[in-house]
Design an enzyme around this catalytic site. Structure first.
Site, PDB file in Angstrom:
ATOM      1  N   GLN A  36      -5.589  14.518 -18.668  1.00  0.00           N
ATOM      2  CA  GLN A  36      -6.073  14.116 -17.345  1.00  0.00           C
ATOM      3  C   GLN A  36      -5.104  14.546 -16.254  1.00  0.00           C
ATOM      4  O   GLN A  36      -4.806  13.798 -15.325  1.00  0.00           O
ATOM      5  CB  GLN A  36      -6.293  12.598 -17.306  1.00  0.00           C
ATOM      6  N   CYS A  37      -4.629  15.761 -16.350  1.00  0.00           N
ATOM      7  CA  CYS A  37      -3.614  16.298 -15.442  1.00  0.00           C
ATOM      8  C   CYS A  37      -4.234  17.451 -14.658  1.00  0.00           C
ATOM      9  O   CYS A  37      -5.156  18.114 -15.138  1.00  0.00           O
ATOM     10  CB  CYS A  37      -2.431  16.787 -16.286  1.00  0.00           C
TER      11      CYS A  37
END
Length: 161
Positions: A36-37
């Site tokens: 989730q970057c």
């Protein structure tokens, strides 16, 4: 005796212990990853490098880490599924680890000692990359903003040695 990368073991995402000595003679690109970057789309570039150079001796090793703004919250199973489903990842993904602090995984302790970053040895964010030659020497450390594509020429040089 000085410890080498090949003396270390890490646990694959499926729970199997993997001796890094099994990668002797291969060029390694070792990356701390997160699902989730902002840099997560780099999985695509990492897989493309792996597809292109695996037969020549490149291995990409992904080490999920949740130490940066909780960007890898999932279980090992969820991470593996996400990587496969969204990016077709086939290179080895290891169990979630820590890359900084007192619980730093031995692989990252070794890598950080061999190649300090711009701000010292600690890892500053997800998708920090370490390029390792066929003898297990850490050649270079790359910042998260460095895309896999920008490392390709250096990988080619190491593969030809």
């Amino acid at each position: 005796m000085n410890q080498t990368l090949y003396d270390l073991t890490a646990t694959l995402n499926n729970g199997t212990d993997k001796k890094l000595g099994d990668y002797k003679g291969k060029v390694l690109l070792i990356v701390n990853t997160a699902s989730q970057c902002g840099f997560t789309p780099q999985y695509e570039g990492l897989q493309a490098l792996y597809d292109k150079y695996k037969s020549e001796g490149l291995e990409v090793l992904g080490f999920p880490c949740d130490q940066f703004k909780h960007q890898e919250p999932g279980t090992d199973e969820q991470i593996a599924s996400f990587c496969k489903r969204n990016y077709g990842v086939e290179f080895p993904i290891f169990k979630k680890i820590e890359v900084n602090g007192e619980n730093t995984h031995p692989v990252f302790n070794f890598l950080k000692k061999q190649a300090s970053g711009f701000f010292g040895s600690s890892i500053k964010w997800n998708f920090t990359k370490f390029l390792v030659d066929k003898e297990g020497n850490v050649i270079k450390r790359y910042a998260p903003v460095t895309t896999p594509e920008k490392i390709e020429k250096e990988i080619q040089v190491l593969l030809q040695k």
